[in-house]
Design a protein around this motif. Structure first.
Motif, PDB file in Angstrom:
ATOM      1  N   ILE A 263     -18.165 -62.887 -13.447  1.00  0.00           N
ATOM      2  CA  ILE A 263     -16.872 -62.382 -13.906  1.00  0.00           C
ATOM      3  C   ILE A 263     -15.844 -62.355 -12.776  1.00  0.00           C
ATOM      4  CG2 ILE A 263     -15.643 -60.451 -14.963  1.00  0.00           C
ATOM      5  CD1 ILE A 263     -17.561 -61.830 -16.876  1.00  0.00           C
ATOM      6  N   SER A 264     -16.208 -61.826 -11.619  1.00  0.00           N
ATOM      7  CA  SER A 264     -15.230 -61.687 -10.528  1.00  0.00           C
ATOM      8  C   SER A 264     -14.697 -63.041 -10.078  1.00  0.00           C
ATOM      9  CB  SER A 264     -15.858 -60.936  -9.347  1.00  0.00           C
ATOM     10  OG  SER A 264     -16.992 -61.633  -8.848  1.00  0.00           O
ATOM     11  N   VAL A 265     -15.588 -64.015  -9.927  1.00  0.00           N
ATOM     12  CA  VAL A 265     -15.154 -65.349  -9.506  1.00  0.00           C
ATOM     13  C   VAL A 265     -14.328 -66.010 -10.603  1.00  0.00           C
ATOM     14  CG1 VAL A 265     -15.937 -67.660  -8.861  1.00  0.00           C
ATOM     15  CG2 VAL A 265     -17.054 -65.654  -7.891  1.00  0.00           C
ATOM     16  N   ASP A 266     -14.750 -65.872 -11.853  1.00  0.00           N
ATOM     17  CA  ASP A 266     -13.984 -66.438 -12.967  1.00  0.00           C
ATOM     18  C   ASP A 266     -12.572 -65.853 -13.013  1.00  0.00           C
ATOM     19  OD1 ASP A 266     -16.004 -68.071 -13.819  1.00  0.00           O
ATOM     20  OD2 ASP A 266     -16.680 -66.753 -15.430  1.00  0.00           O
ATOM     21  N   MET A 267     -12.462 -64.560 -12.782  1.00  0.00           N
ATOM     22  CA  MET A 267     -11.149 -63.921 -12.804  1.00  0.00           C
ATOM     23  C   MET A 267     -10.274 -64.466 -11.682  1.00  0.00           C
ATOM     24  SD  MET A 267     -10.071 -59.876 -12.627  1.00  0.00           S
ATOM     25  CE  MET A 267     -10.517 -59.504 -14.316  1.00  0.00           C
ATOM     26  N   GLN A 268     -10.832 -64.595 -10.503  1.00  0.00           N
ATOM     27  CA  GLN A 268     -10.062 -65.104  -9.367  1.00  0.00           C
ATOM     28  C   GLN A 268      -9.624 -66.543  -9.599  1.00  0.00           C
ATOM     29  OE1 GLN A 268     -10.991 -63.831  -5.314  1.00  0.00           O
ATOM     30  NE2 GLN A 268     -11.316 -65.971  -4.771  1.00  0.00           N
ATOM     31  N   GLN A 269     -10.518 -67.376 -10.096  1.00  0.00           N
ATOM     32  CA  GLN A 269     -10.193 -68.782 -10.297  1.00  0.00           C
ATOM     33  C   GLN A 269      -9.225 -69.004 -11.450  1.00  0.00           C
ATOM     34  OE1 GLN A 269     -14.055 -70.650 -10.655  1.00  0.00           O
ATOM     35  NE2 GLN A 269     -14.302 -70.845  -8.439  1.00  0.00           N
ATOM     36  N   SER A 270      -9.323 -68.185 -12.481  1.00  0.00           N
ATOM     37  CA  SER A 270      -8.428 -68.325 -13.633  1.00  0.00           C
ATOM     38  C   SER A 270      -7.047 -67.753 -13.361  1.00  0.00           C
ATOM     39  CB  SER A 270      -9.028 -67.618 -14.857  1.00  0.00           C
ATOM     40  OG  SER A 270      -9.032 -66.209 -14.676  1.00  0.00           O
ATOM     41  N   GLY A 271      -6.970 -66.796 -12.432  1.00  0.00           N
ATOM     42  CA  GLY A 271      -5.712 -66.113 -12.189  1.00  0.00           C
ATOM     43  C   GLY A 271      -5.416 -65.013 -13.180  1.00  0.00           C
ATOM     44  N   TYR A 272      -6.373 -64.747 -14.080  1.00  0.00           N
ATOM     45  CA  TYR A 272      -6.191 -63.682 -15.076  1.00  0.00           C
ATOM     46  C   TYR A 272      -6.610 -62.340 -14.467  1.00  0.00           C
ATOM     47  CZ  TYR A 272      -5.523 -67.288 -18.668  1.00  0.00           C
ATOM     48  OH  TYR A 272      -5.049 -68.326 -19.423  1.00  0.00           O
ATOM     49  N   CYS A 273      -5.842 -61.944 -13.456  1.00  0.00           N
ATOM     50  CA  CYS A 273      -6.232 -60.792 -12.646  1.00  0.00           C
ATOM     51  C   CYS A 273      -5.527 -59.503 -13.035  1.00  0.00           C
ATOM     52  CB  CYS A 273      -5.928 -61.072 -11.171  1.00  0.00           C
ATOM     53  SG  CYS A 273      -6.855 -62.451 -10.479  1.00  0.00           S
TER      54      CYS A 273
ATOM     55  N   TYR B 127      -3.152 -54.766 -17.351  1.00  0.00           N
ATOM     56  CA  TYR B 127      -3.873 -55.984 -17.705  1.00  0.00           C
ATOM     57  C   TYR B 127      -3.409 -56.461 -19.078  1.00  0.00           C
ATOM     58  CZ  TYR B 127      -7.571 -59.441 -17.428  1.00  0.00           C
ATOM     59  OH  TYR B 127      -8.248 -60.625 -17.326  1.00  0.00           O
ATOM     60  N   PRO B 128      -3.081 -57.753 -19.214  1.00  0.00           N
ATOM     61  CA  PRO B 128      -2.583 -58.274 -20.479  1.00  0.00           C
ATOM     62  C   PRO B 128      -3.652 -58.290 -21.573  1.00  0.00           C
ATOM     63  CG  PRO B 128      -1.909 -59.694 -18.653  1.00  0.00           C
ATOM     64  CD  PRO B 128      -2.952 -58.748 -18.122  1.00  0.00           C
ATOM     65  N   LEU B 129      -3.291 -57.806 -22.725  1.00  0.00           N
ATOM     66  CA  LEU B 129      -4.197 -57.832 -23.871  1.00  0.00           C
ATOM     67  C   LEU B 129      -4.588 -59.268 -24.220  1.00  0.00           C
ATOM     68  CD1 LEU B 129      -5.518 -56.175 -26.233  1.00  0.00           C
ATOM     69  CD2 LEU B 129      -3.427 -56.623 -27.522  1.00  0.00           C
ATOM     70  N   GLU B 130      -3.653 -60.209 -24.029  1.00  0.00           N
ATOM     71  CA  GLU B 130      -3.894 -61.602 -24.398  1.00  0.00           C
ATOM     72  C   GLU B 130      -5.098 -62.211 -23.688  1.00  0.00           C
ATOM     73  OE1 GLU B 130       0.703 -61.269 -24.252  1.00  0.00           O
ATOM     74  OE2 GLU B 130      -1.052 -60.227 -23.457  1.00  0.00           O
TER      75      GLU B 130
ATOM     76  N   ILE C  75      -2.954 -49.665 -18.083  1.00  0.00           N
ATOM     77  CA  ILE C  75      -1.955 -50.058 -19.074  1.00  0.00           C
ATOM     78  C   ILE C  75      -2.397 -51.349 -19.732  1.00  0.00           C
ATOM     79  CG2 ILE C  75       0.448 -50.692 -19.484  1.00  0.00           C
ATOM     80  CD1 ILE C  75       1.216 -49.271 -16.933  1.00  0.00           C
ATOM     81  N   SER C  76      -2.358 -51.372 -21.067  1.00  0.00           N
ATOM     82  CA  SER C  76      -2.600 -52.593 -21.829  1.00  0.00           C
ATOM     83  C   SER C  76      -1.293 -52.986 -22.500  1.00  0.00           C
ATOM     84  CB  SER C  76      -3.685 -52.359 -22.885  1.00  0.00           C
ATOM     85  OG  SER C  76      -3.869 -53.514 -23.673  1.00  0.00           O
ATOM     86  N   SER C  77      -0.994 -54.285 -22.436  1.00  0.00           N
ATOM     87  CA  SER C  77       0.305 -54.742 -22.924  1.00  0.00           C
ATOM     88  C   SER C  77       0.169 -56.087 -23.614  1.00  0.00           C
ATOM     89  CB  SER C  77       1.273 -54.886 -21.749  1.00  0.00           C
ATOM     90  OG  SER C  77       0.749 -55.842 -20.826  1.00  0.00           O
ATOM     91  N   THR C  78       1.169 -56.421 -24.431  1.00  0.00           N
ATOM     92  CA  THR C  78       1.316 -57.750 -25.003  1.00  0.00           C
ATOM     93  C   THR C  78       2.682 -58.286 -24.587  1.00  0.00           C
ATOM     94  OG1 THR C  78      -0.005 -57.110 -26.930  1.00  0.00           O
ATOM     95  CG2 THR C  78       1.318 -59.108 -27.128  1.00  0.00           C
ATOM     96  N   GLY C  79       2.730 -59.534 -24.165  1.00  0.00           N
ATOM     97  CA  GLY C  79       4.002 -60.142 -23.792  1.00  0.00           C
ATOM     98  C   GLY C  79       4.263 -60.176 -22.307  1.00  0.00           C
ATOM     99  N   MET C  80       3.539 -59.387 -21.545  1.00  0.00           N
ATOM    100  CA  MET C  80       3.643 -59.413 -20.084  1.00  0.00           C
ATOM    101  C   MET C  80       2.399 -60.094 -19.538  1.00  0.00           C
ATOM    102  SD  MET C  80       4.950 -55.510 -19.324  1.00  0.00           S
ATOM    103  CE  MET C  80       5.333 -55.760 -17.581  1.00  0.00           C
ATOM    104  N   THR C  81       2.589 -61.161 -18.809  1.00  0.00           N
ATOM    105  CA  THR C  81       1.468 -61.845 -18.154  1.00  0.00           C
ATOM    106  C   THR C  81       1.832 -62.125 -16.702  1.00  0.00           C
ATOM    107  OG1 THR C  81       2.129 -64.146 -18.533  1.00  0.00           O
ATOM    108  CG2 THR C  81       0.980 -63.014 -20.363  1.00  0.00           C
TER     109      THR C  81
END
Length: 229
Positions: free
Chosen positions: A131-141, A61-64, A87-93
Motif C-alpha cells: 500500500i505505501s509504495v503504491d500510494m507513493q507511486q500513484s501520487g494518491y497521497c 484525502y479525496p473520496l474519489e 477530512i474527506s472531500s469530493t472535487g478536491m484532488t
C-alpha cells in the motif's frame, strides 16, 4: 470563489492495533469541533516524530481515490477514513490543490503545507505490504495543512479558497518532483522555490542538493531500517 463541500470529518486517538501503536482508526465527527494549531480537538498522533505537529495538523484525502484502491485490491472494503484522514472531500484532488493554498473552514483558516508521505502503517492497517509504495507511486497521497487561524469547524462548513500563490506547485506536481527521479537538479530547484512547503520537506530538498543522496525511505515505507547492520 472556489468552494468545496465535505463528505466527512474524522478524529481518533492512539491505540494498539494491527501490531502497531497507531491513531489511523478515526471516527466520524458530526458536531462542530474546535480546530487548534495542532489539529482537531481530541485528535492525536501515535508517532509525533513522523506524524502531526504544526505543519501536519490536518490530513485531507479525496473520496474519489477509493475507487482506485478498490480496483487494485478488490478484497478490501475501502471507504473513508481508511487512510487515516481528518477530512474527506469530493472535487478536491492533488491536481487542483496547490502548496500554500489557504482555505476558510468555518471560523478557521488552513494552509496546504505538503503532500502526505506514505508510511508502513498503512500496510499494517490493511495487511498488505504494497500500500505505501503504491500510494507513493500513484501520487494518491492526499495532503496536509498547517493551521493559520484556529476556530470552530464542522462537516457542514465548506472549504472556501482564499489565497493561491502565483508560482505554487500543485500537490500532484510536488509529489512527482519529490518522489520521481529524486536527485534531478531541476526538480530540486523547483521544490526549493516553494516557500510554503513544509520545513520537513524543504530540509530534505536541501539535503539532497548538498549531498547528492536521497534520504533512506526504507523505514517510512516498510518499517525497517536497512542502514543498520
Amino acid at each position: 470563489m472556489t468552494t468545496f463541500y465535505l463528505n466527512g470529518v474524522y478524529r481518533g486517538k492512539p491505540e494498539n492495533r494491527y501490531g502497531i501503536h497507531t491513531a489511523i482508526n478515526k471516527q466520524a465527527v458530526e458536531q462542530a469541533v474546535y480546530l487548534t494549531k495542532h489539529g482537531l480537538t481530541d485528535d492525536a498522533s501515535a508517532d509525533t516524530k513522523h506524524h502531526g505537529g504544526l505543519e501536519r495538523a490536518l490530513h485531507q484525502y479525496p473520496l474519489e481515490h477509493y475507487a482506485y484502491w478498490l480496483s487494485k485490491y478488490p478484497s478490501i472494503a475501502w471507504q473513508p477514513p481508511g487512510m487515516g484522514e481528518n477530512i474527506s472531500s469530493t472535487g478536491m484532488t492533488e491536481h487542483n490543490v496547490y502548496i500554500g493554498d489557504r482555505y476558510q473552514w468555518g471560523d478557521a483558516i488552513i494552509e496546504v503545507s505538503q503532500p502526505r508521505s506514505p508510511c508502513y502503517k498503512l500496510n499494517k492497517r490493511w495487511d498488505n505490504d504494497n500500500i505505501s509504495v503504491d500510494m507513493q507511486q500513484s501520487g494518491y497521497c492526499g495532503w496536509l495543512y498547517r493551521i493559520i487561524q484556529p476556530g470552530q469547524v464542522s462537516i457542514n462548513e465548506p472549504l472556501i479558497l482564499q489565497q493561491r500563490l502565483a508560482q505554487a506547485l500543485s500537490v500532484a506536481e510536488t509529489c512527482r518532483l519529490f518522489f520521481t527521479d529524486p536527485l534531478n537538479k531541476q526538480h530540486l530547484a523547483s521544490l526549493r522555490q516553494q516557500t510554503k512547503l513544509s520545513a520537513s520537506w524543504l530540509s530534505k530538498v536541501e539535503q539532497r542538493i548538498a549531498t547528492n543522496k536521497v534520504e533512506n525511505w526504507q523505514f517510512r515505507l516498510h518499517g525497517v531500517d536497512n542502514t543498520l547492520s
